[in-house]
Design a protein around this motif. Structure first.
Motif: not given
Length: 371
Positions: A346-371
């Motif tokens: 099961e995929v929770d999230a996905i992001i694809y950055n094509p060749v020639g583009q710039k993307t900044l991915a943001v990593f935050e706290e895994d809320s599942a660990k707090d449950e």
């Protein structure tokens, strides 16, 4: 009696007289001799006494000379010892002066630290208000001083890569272990490489904070869409001396907290405003709103320990060629890695950055660990 007899008698008397005279002289000479012997003995005794006295005097003089030399040596030794004591006292005095200088320096540092702690104590009693609620959780170390930091990592993505996050760590581990994956894209297929996502994150951070003499932190502001108008009202209010303010150098709005930082030109304005704490400001025409003014802290990082961490649920896919548009290719990648036949899940999230583009991915706290 005849004349011859008379003459002989006379001659005999004269001889007797002479004899007696000589005998008397002898007696006198004998007395004189005895006196001379006595005088001689007295002179001899006196001479011997003088010689003995001279010898004793000479010996005493020698002894006195030795005593004088001993006394001179003892005096010189005593002077040397006293000089050594004086030198030791001078050295100890110099050491004490150096120690005193060091103690004065340490005292100034302690006074500065005490002042900083006093300021921090004042800050700790006057912080922006936050509404909190007890959720039933407890923890140990109630007296420990620290902060809980929520991770917010900005990860720059290279072109031709994708980040995919699975719900289960085991799935991400299997994808990384396989390294290369063949992905079907309709009539064609591509080969992509799976790599773990690594971060250099702070493990321990220590900061030395000081109260900024020129800045204040304004909180408890009303929620308004017109942020610029609110900043203008605050600028006007805190620029007036009747409100305890002064000339404002700059004013900034903090997006994350909704608070405002005001910087004054002079150093003697902020302290008076923070001492008052609560201020009534006319945010809207004819209507005043009570805001809270607290000190603004400057901080210097005194200790920073970092460590390399691996994101356990996210996988980096590299070597993705630009064979179709971004959305379609991203959907096909997600479909492929959701299938258990492809070792996916099961995929929770996905992001694809094509060749020639710039993307900044943001990593935050895994809320599942707090449950």
């Amino acid at each position: 009696m005849s004349s011859e007899e008379d003459f002989s008698l006379v001659d005999g008397n004269e001889e007797l007289i002479k004899f007696k005279r000589v005998q008397k002289e002898i007696q006198e000479l004998k007395v004189q001799y005895d006196d001379l012997l006595k005088d001689q003995k007295i002179l001899k005794d006196a001479t011997e006494s003088n010689v003995k006295f001279a010898q004793e005097f000479r010996q005493r003089a020698v002894n006195l000379q030795g005593n004088v030399e001993d006394a001179r040596m003892k005096q010189a030794e005593a002077v040397r010892k006293e000089q050594d004591k004086l030198d030791d006292l001078k050295q100890e005095h110099n050491n004490l002066e150096k120690e005193l200088v060091g103690l004065e320096y340490e005292l100034k540092k302690m006074e500065q630290t005490n002042q900083n702690l006093r300021q921090q104590t004042e800050v700790s009693t006057a912080v922006p208000e936050k509404k909190v609620v007890f959720n039933g959780e407890t923890t140990n170390g109630a007296y420990a001083v620290g902060f809980d930091l929520k991770p917010h990592i900005v990860y720059p993505m290279e072109g031709g890569t994708a980040l995919i996050t699975f719900e289960e760590e085991e799935v991400a581990e299997k994808i990384v272990a396989l390294k290369e994956h063949e992905v079907m894209l309709g009539d064609c297929k591509i080969m992509v490489q799976a790599e773990p996502v690594r971060f250099l994150v702070p493990g321990k951070v220590e900061m030395d904070t000081q109260v900024c003499p020129r800045r204040i932190l304004v909180s408890s502001l009303p929620k308004k869409d017109n942020v610029e108008g609110c900043l203008d009202k605050l600028h006007i209010h805190f620029s007036k001396s009747k409100n305890g303010g002064g000339e404002v150098d700059e004013i900034d709005f903090l997006e994350d907290s909704g608070n405002v930082v005001i910087t004054f030109v002079d150093n003697n304005v902020a302290k008076g405003l923070t001492d008052k704490l609560n201020h009534d400001v006319e945010i809207e025409r004819g209507k005043r709103h009570r805001v809270k003014v607290t000190p603004f802290l400057n901080g210097d990082i005194t200790l920073l320990q970092t460590s390399s961490e691996v994101c356990t649920k996210t996988v980096l896919l590299t070597g993705i060629p630009p064979v179709m548009d971004q959305d379609n290719l991203q959907d096909l990648l997600e479909i492929h890695f959701q299938k258990t036949a492809n070792s996916g899940g099961e995929v929770d999230a996905i992001i694809y950055n094509p060749v020639g583009q710039k993307t900044l991915a943001v990593f935050e706290e895994d809320s599942a660990k707090d449950e």
